[in-house]
Design an enzyme around this catalytic site. Structure first.
Site, PDB file in Angstrom:
ATOM      1  CB  THR A 253      24.818  47.375  59.698  1.00 28.33           C
ATOM      2  OG1 THR A 253      26.177  47.537  60.099  1.00 28.33           O
ATOM      3  CG2 THR A 253      24.472  48.437  58.691  1.00 28.33           C
TER       4      THR A 253
ATOM      5  CG  ASN B 124      26.800  42.032  58.283  1.00 24.64           C
ATOM      6  OD1 ASN B 124      26.570  43.209  58.531  1.00 24.64           O
ATOM      7  ND2 ASN B 124      27.001  41.144  59.233  1.00 24.64           N
TER       8      ASN B 124
ATOM      9  N   GLY C 150      34.826  45.801  58.340  1.00 30.26           N
ATOM     10  CA  GLY C 150      34.366  45.140  57.112  1.00 30.26           C
ATOM     11  C   GLY C 150      33.409  46.009  56.313  1.00 30.26           C
ATOM     12  CG  ASP C 151      31.489  48.229  52.890  1.00 32.28           C
ATOM     13  OD1 ASP C 151      30.702  48.909  53.553  1.00 32.28           O
ATOM     14  OD2 ASP C 151      31.402  48.158  51.640  1.00 32.28           O
TER      15      ASP C 151
ATOM     16  CE  LYS D  14      35.829  51.381  63.789  1.00 33.64           C
ATOM     17  NZ  LYS D  14      36.270  50.492  62.680  1.00 33.64           N
TER      18      LYS D  14
ATOM     19  CE  LYS E  70      27.447  55.465  57.318  1.00 37.44           C
ATOM     20  NZ  LYS E  70      27.554  54.184  56.608  1.00 37.44           N
TER      21      LYS E  70
ATOM     22  CD  GLN F 202      32.065  54.884  57.656  1.00 36.37           C
ATOM     23  OE1 GLN F 202      31.936  54.339  56.575  1.00 36.37           O
ATOM     24  NE2 GLN F 202      31.459  54.451  58.740  1.00 36.37           N
TER      25      GLN F 202
ATOM     26  CB  SER G 219      32.901  49.593  64.671  1.00 42.27           C
ATOM     27  OG  SER G 219      32.835  48.510  63.785  1.00 42.27           O
TER      28      SER G 219
ATOM     29  CE  LYS H  17      33.376  51.556  53.414  1.00 43.88           C
ATOM     30  NZ  LYS H  17      32.242  51.366  54.337  1.00 43.88           N
TER      31      LYS H  17
END
Ligand code: NDP
Length: 469
Positions: free
Chosen positions: A231, A262, A186-187, A111, A135, A132, A400, A147
């Site tokens: 976030t 964002n 997204g990022d 993820k 996290k 990630q 998410s 990612k």
């Protein structure tokens, strides 16, 4: 420790050149990573940061060495690279590179977001995928680390060009993702518009509503409420918890935020809601200083500017009659709380020193790895509350995860329900990082606590699942 920094645009790359404070075993692992991937500075920086923090855990639990957990962890399970041809506005074929780094799936499907930016290459995505892993583990939800992205730059592209690119990107990616395999989001450069095009392409290619296959979807077609906010809100909730340990809160505090995308937008919104004054924001061209504070109305203007008109932050300065600068950075401003929310390595050692000299009490990383190693050392030495990205910006991937849960149940939760769960998750991440830092002898060092806590859960899963996991 001594670092050498190489400047590349506004983001800077740092590599360690002299003496690491690691024990021999950990240092040998780091050296092997350097040997294999010497040209991936961001990945090396992120690996080093985690490995250094893990030393007390490796000493306390020798089994992690016995099972070669670190040796396995630094190597992604799978890396996918592909070409993405697309048609530009003149009808010409352009070609970009696409990637998906599937780093670690011990605790759940891979993820992590997709980044579309001209600086994207394998090393950058390996750094982000590595972060990630820990996290996602900290959120308490069953999600592995991954990612992806492309060196495609959406800046200045028409909607049709972005759609052509996203469709062709998905033409390859679709075969590698799935609700039990890999679930992108997204990022940087991938917001609601891009997720929409990617999802539309996935649906046409597979003849399925793959609601569980992408997160960050629109609320009307499988998305979770509060995902866009998650976030930024989550980062503020995390900082709020850190402040509580010193009897402080956001009310009446001056906040400086970098970025105006964002994460920055919703970090700004929540700071305002909690009674703080946000005096600066930025984009990759420059930064604005609004000493009266960005109000909710002004923030909505920024959202329209950035999300709809896709303009530059400079226009805010022109519209509201405030200062705009392309030199220096907002970290030179006097503030109580700093929320770097743009990109990696955007706070250097001097900027950290300026923040400390100007009395900053808390730094919450909305972005991934925005502070260079020397900046982090400066904050820790000055006893500034420092919330590392792995913990502070985990709210996005947490929601998410909640989007996946809702999709699986074919249910939708209300804004209040999702926000409540997000808040609860951020409080728990703070508690876990804080208690782990205490257990390993450096109370309040959230970097140490987050790295060790995130690591142990994944390491235990890898041991339980055998050496192939
Ligand atoms: P967006 O693309 O929405 O916004 C990025 C912002 O940062 C823009 O204002 C952009 O300016 C600025 N920026 C990008 N690159 C640079 C650069 N090299 N130098 C200076 N400014 C730059 O991205 P997000 O807000 O989603 O992501 C921001 C950070 O937060 C990233 O580090 C991301 O990995 C991290 N993050 C994001 C999550 C999410 O849910 N979106 C979750 C967890 C972390 P411009 O408008 O000029 O491009």
């Amino acid at each position: 420790m001594i670092y050498v920094g190489v400047r590349a645009g506004r983001a800077r790359y740092y590599i360690v050149v002299v003496h690491l404070t690691m024990d021999n075993y950990i240092e040998s692992i780091y050296n092997k990573v350097v040997e294999k991937d010497p040209h991936q500075p961001e990945f090396l920086q992120a690996v080093r940061e985690v490995l250094e923090s893990l030393e007390p855990a490796i000493k306390k639990y020798p089994k992690y060495k016995e099972y070669a957990i670190l040796e396995r962890m630094v190597e992604p399970e799978r890396v996918i690279q592909f070409r993405v041809p697309w048609i530009d506005r003149d009808g010409k074929i352009q070609v970009n590179r696409g990637f998906r780094v599937e780093f670690n799936s011990a605790i759940g499907p891979y993820k992590g977001g997709l980044r579309f930016h001209r600086t994207v290459y394998l090393g950058l995505l390996k750094f982000l995928g590595w972060e990630q892993i820990f996290k996602n583990s900290l959120t308490g939800l069953p999600m592995g680390g991954g990612k992806g992205g492309s060196d495609f730059d959406p800046h200045g592209k028409t909607d049709a060009e972005v759609e052509s690119f996203c469709t062709n990107f998905m033409m390859e990616l679709y075969r590698h993702i799935g609700q039990f395999t890999d679930v992108p989001a997204g990022d940087i450069g991938v917001g609601g518009r891009e997720i929409g095009y990617l999802y539309g392409a996935y649906r046409k290619i597979t003849n399925q509503h793959g609601t569980c296959v992408l997160t960050g979807k629109g609320a009307g077609w499988g998305g979770s409420l509060i995902r866009p906010e998650a976030t930024g809100y989550g980062c503020v909730y995390f900082v709020q918890e850190m402040l509580k340990t010193r009897g402080e809160d956001f009310k009446g505090k001056t906040v400086v935020i970098s970025g105006s995308g964002n994460v920055a937008q919703y970090a700004c919104e929540k700071s305002i809601q909690l009674g703080a004054k946000v005096i600066a924001m930025s984009d990759s061209s420059g930064w604005i200083h609004d000493p009266d504070g960005i109000t909710q109305e002004k923030l909505e203007w920024i959202m329209e500017l950035k999300n709809v008109r896709r303009g530059r932050i400079k226009e805010y300065a022109e519209h509201f009659g405030v200062d705009y600068s392309t030199k220096g950075s907002p970290w030179s401003l006097k503030c109580d709380i700093a929320l770097p929310s743009a990109t990696q390595n955007e706070v250097d050692a001097n900027e950290a020193k300026m923040l400390v000299d100007n009395g900053v009490i808390a730094v919450g990383e909305g972005a991934n790895m925005p502070c260079v190693p020397e900046a982090i050392e400066t904050f820790l030495e000055a006893k500034v509350l420092y919330g590392p990205g792995k913990a502070a910006n985990a709210g996005g991937v947490a929601v998410s995860g909640l989007e996946m849960a809702q999709n699986s149940q074919r249910l939708f939760w209300t804004r209040e329900e999702v926000d409540h769960k997000l808040h609860e998750i951020m409080v728990n991440i703070h508690k876990t990082a804080y208690e782990t830092s205490k257990k390993f002898g450096d109370m309040g060092n959230y970097m140490l606590g987050a790295n060790i806590a995130g690591f142990i859960k994944v390491a235990e899963a890898m041991i339980a699942q055998g050496h192939r996991a």
